[in-house]
Design an enzyme around this catalytic site. Structure first.
Site, short mmCIF file in Angstrom:
data_model
loop_
_atom_site.label_atom_id
_atom_site.label_comp_id
_atom_site.label_asym_id
_atom_site.label_seq_id
_atom_site.Cartn_x
_atom_site.Cartn_y
_atom_site.Cartn_z
N ASP A 230 -3.10 4.64 -2.47
CA ASP A 230 -4.20 5.15 -1.66
C ASP A 230 -4.71 6.49 -2.22
OD1 ASP A 230 -5.53 4.80 1.00
OD2 ASP A 230 -4.61 6.73 1.45
N GLU B 214 -6.63 3.63 -5.81
CA GLU B 214 -7.90 3.84 -5.13
C GLU B 214 -8.40 5.23 -5.52
OE1 GLU B 214 -9.91 4.00 -0.69
OE2 GLU B 214 -8.01 4.98 -1.09
N HIS C 264 -11.23 -2.99 3.78
CA HIS C 264 -11.10 -2.58 5.18
C HIS C 264 -11.85 -1.29 5.50
CE1 HIS C 264 -8.36 -0.23 2.85
NE2 HIS C 264 -8.19 0.59 3.88
N ASP C 265 -12.43 -0.65 4.49
CA ASP C 265 -13.19 0.58 4.72
C ASP C 265 -14.69 0.36 4.59
OD1 ASP C 265 -10.88 2.16 4.97
OD2 ASP C 265 -10.75 2.46 2.80
N ASP D 103 0.85 -1.18 0.00
CA ASP D 103 0.00 0.00 0.00
C ASP D 103 0.89 1.25 0.00
OD1 ASP D 103 -2.38 1.52 0.44
OD2 ASP D 103 -3.18 -0.19 1.52
C1 GLC Z 1 -8.07 5.23 2.00
C2 GLC Z 1 -7.86 4.04 2.91
C3 GLC Z 1 -8.48 4.36 4.23
C4 GLC Z 1 -7.79 5.57 4.80
C5 GLC Z 1 -7.82 6.74 3.82
C6 GLC Z 1 -6.86 7.81 4.21
O1 GLC Z 1 -9.40 5.46 1.72
O2 GLC Z 1 -8.37 2.90 2.32
O3 GLC Z 1 -8.43 3.28 5.13
O4 GLC Z 1 -8.41 5.96 5.99
O5 GLC Z 1 -7.45 6.35 2.53
O6 GLC Z 1 -5.55 7.38 4.01
#
Ligand code: GLC
Length: 550
Positions: free
Chosen positions: A194, A248, A322-323, A95
């Site tokens: 991310d 993402e 995980h979110d 990540d």
């Molecule tokens: C992404 C991650 C999340 C995190 C956010 C800020 O959305 O998946 O878990 O809180 O970024 O880094």
């Protein structure tokens, strides 16, 4: 590397397997479970951040990008992980959290001490006569600015401890590219970036109007993001063979998604988009309960699939991460139909075009824990939301929303077996584990095992020409409870069917009467004018094309 037949498994390391018995999962825990991962049939693991971090946002607040947090292990463990994964034919995806650093990162600390060079690493602006530089909100609640010194503030689109980096500064970009090369040189085969589409902020930042979408547009998918990603590609992973990349993308558009992933543009292999997981938001608000809107879910999946296929883009396919709350609690009925719900959701997703991601525990039906007390939750976003909800609602009402929406729904540790702490650890786990009987051991002991279904599904997918190369044709798009679609390649046609509800449904599938069942989770065996699907039933049917057709 061809991604079309690959499956990626996501590991939340804090919650996967603890071997040093401090209640927190670790790298040795992942190593111990490599045979398990191998038996599932996956090709790569994406592991959430395990860098040093104050853990304000569970590792997404990184204080050193080139080290490993001792709670997870050290570089010996890491090298062992890479080499054992390699022997098992599994790649490691790391990540890369590059929109922001922890405020404890040495760059931010030097900036605070007055070093101009490092102040230019962050987005620091003068306050207005009254108030912060702009009226933007943080995605985790409250304003997006925090005081930097007496007259300036720094931007944090996420938590106050996550300061946004200034990508306009070439030195920052070079630092980040260096980090990517560092990990690639260590044998990493995949990169998950991310919130990558919010890195392109303007020099001059302006106030937003009241519309949330307008506010996001000020810093999301700005054209310069494509330039940055191209540069990232050229200076880092583009120089290494077969690296898998996924971005993402927060609230991205399908047009941008196509641009991010068209191979010839040399940006990314695929992206995560989230529109299909917002169908249970109430007027765009996540922190409110609403049954999911099935027709919108289908519409979104179809339109994204079609436009990505037509535009030669490529998707990451997922229900969970995980979110997100657990998908079986969200889109099905894991109380009464645990096997049917889990296998139906998996089937209709894995038969789409793209690369499926499985989030740990999904493969044996883990569901939302429904904890009744806010103290059983750890996540910062959840805690902030609870505080806001309590301004308007009773504890009971607020908790009914938290139970459905919290990110901790998916973060509870893996329930491997029926021993103490479900085989996750011998110490008290960092996050409470639900006592709901869902464990891998119980699943495997059951004749209807979700895990075994996933094994078969993954194996089938790898060998299916139509899944990998076919077009997608929705069938009965407006059917209120069934998701049905065709996938057609030169060699074969598939019909995929899923019932998203707990009532049987009848449908005329006479046009497919000559298709044969490949697999499914229920009694359906033939397609006819009066095809009946049981609650949460799913099935895949196939028709091979005659040689003369080709
Ligand atoms: C992404 C991650 C999340 C995190 C956010 C800020 O959305 O998946 O878990 O809180 O970024 O880094």
């Amino acid at each position: 590397m061809s991604l079309k037949n690959k499956v990626i498994y996501q590991i939340y390391p804090k919650s996967f397997k603890d071997t040093d018995n401090n209640g927190i999962g670790d790298i040795q825990g992942i190593i111990q479970k490599i045979p398990y991962l191998q038996s599932l049939g996956i090709d790569m693991i994406w592991v959430n951040p395990f860098y040093p971090s104050p853990q304000k946002d569970n590792g997404y607040d990184i204080s050193d990008y080139m080290k490993i947090d001792p709670i997870f292990g050290d570089f010996n463990d890491f090298d062992e992980l890479i080499s054992k994964l390699d022997k098992a034919g599994i790649g490691l995806m790391m990540d890369m959290v590059f929109n922001h650093t922890s405020t404890e990162h040495e760059w931010f600390q030097k900036a605070l001490k007055g070093k101009k060079k490092y102040q230019d690493y962050y987005i620091i602006r003068e306050n207005k006569a009254v108030g912060p530089p702009t009226n933007w909100s943080s995605k985790f609640g409250g304003g997006a600015w925090a005081p930097f010194d007496h007259n300036r503030s720094y931007l944090h689109l996420y938590d106050v401890s996550q300061a946004d980096l200034n990508w306009r500064n070439p030195e920052v970009r070079e630092e980040l590219y260096n980090i990517v090369r560092f990990w690639l040189n260590k044998g990493v085969k995949g990169l998950r970036f991310d919130v990558l589409n919010v890195i392109g902020k303007d020099e001059i930042l302006v106030d937003a109007d009241d519309n949330e979408a307008h506010e996001k547009a000020l810093y999301t998918d700005t054209p310069i993001v494509h330039d940055y990603i191209k540069e990232l590609h050229e200076k880092t992973f583009g120089r290494y063979p077969d690296i898998v990349t996924v971005g993402e993308m927060s609230s991205t558009s399908v047009e941008n998604a196509v641009l991010y992933t068209q191979a010839e543009r040399k940006e990314l292999d695929m992206i995560f988009s989230f529109h299909h997981l917002k169908v249970d938001y109430k007027d765009g608000n996540k922190w409110a309960n609403k049954p999911f809107d099935f027709l919108t879910l289908k519409k979104l999946l179809w339109s994204w699939q079609k436009e990505m296929i037509n535009g030669h883009g490529f998707m990451a396919l997922f229900w969970n991460n995980h979110d997100q709350p657990r998908s079986n609690s969200r889109f099905g009925d894991p109380e009464h139909y645990p096997y049917e719900t889990a296998t139906m959701l998996a089937t209709v997703l894995h038969a789409l075009k793209g690369t499926p991601y499985i989030f740990q525990g999904e493969e044996f039906g883990m569901k939302n824990p429904n904890f009744g007390h806010i103290d059983d939750y750890d996540d910062i976003e959840t805690k902030n939301a609870y505080r806001e909800l309590r301004k308007k609602f009773s504890d009971e009402e607020a908790m009914s929303i938290i139970q459905k929406k919290s990110r901790d729904n998916s973060r509870t540790p893996m329930a491997w077996n029926n021993s103490l702490h479900y085989g996750f650890s011998t110490a008290t786990p960092w996050l409470r584990m639900p006592e709901n009987g869902i464990t891998l051991e119980n699943d495997l002991a059951h004749p209807k095992s979700i895990f075994r279904y996933y094994q078969n599904l993954i194996h089938w997918r790898k060998n299916s020409d139509a899944v990998q190369n076919g077009d997608l044709v929705p069938v009965y798009e407006n059917h209120p409870s069934l998701m049905i679609y065709e996938r057609n390649s030169d060699k074969e046609s598939l019909l995929i069917i899923g019932n998203f509800y707990d009532k049987s449904a009848e449908v005329n599938l006479n046009d497919y009467a000559d298709f044969q069942k490949v697999f499914g989770n229920g009694p359906l065996s033939l397609l006819s004018k009066n095809t009946v699907l049981s609650p949460y039933e799913t099935a895949v049917f196939i028709k091979s094309k005659e040689v003369s057709d080709v």
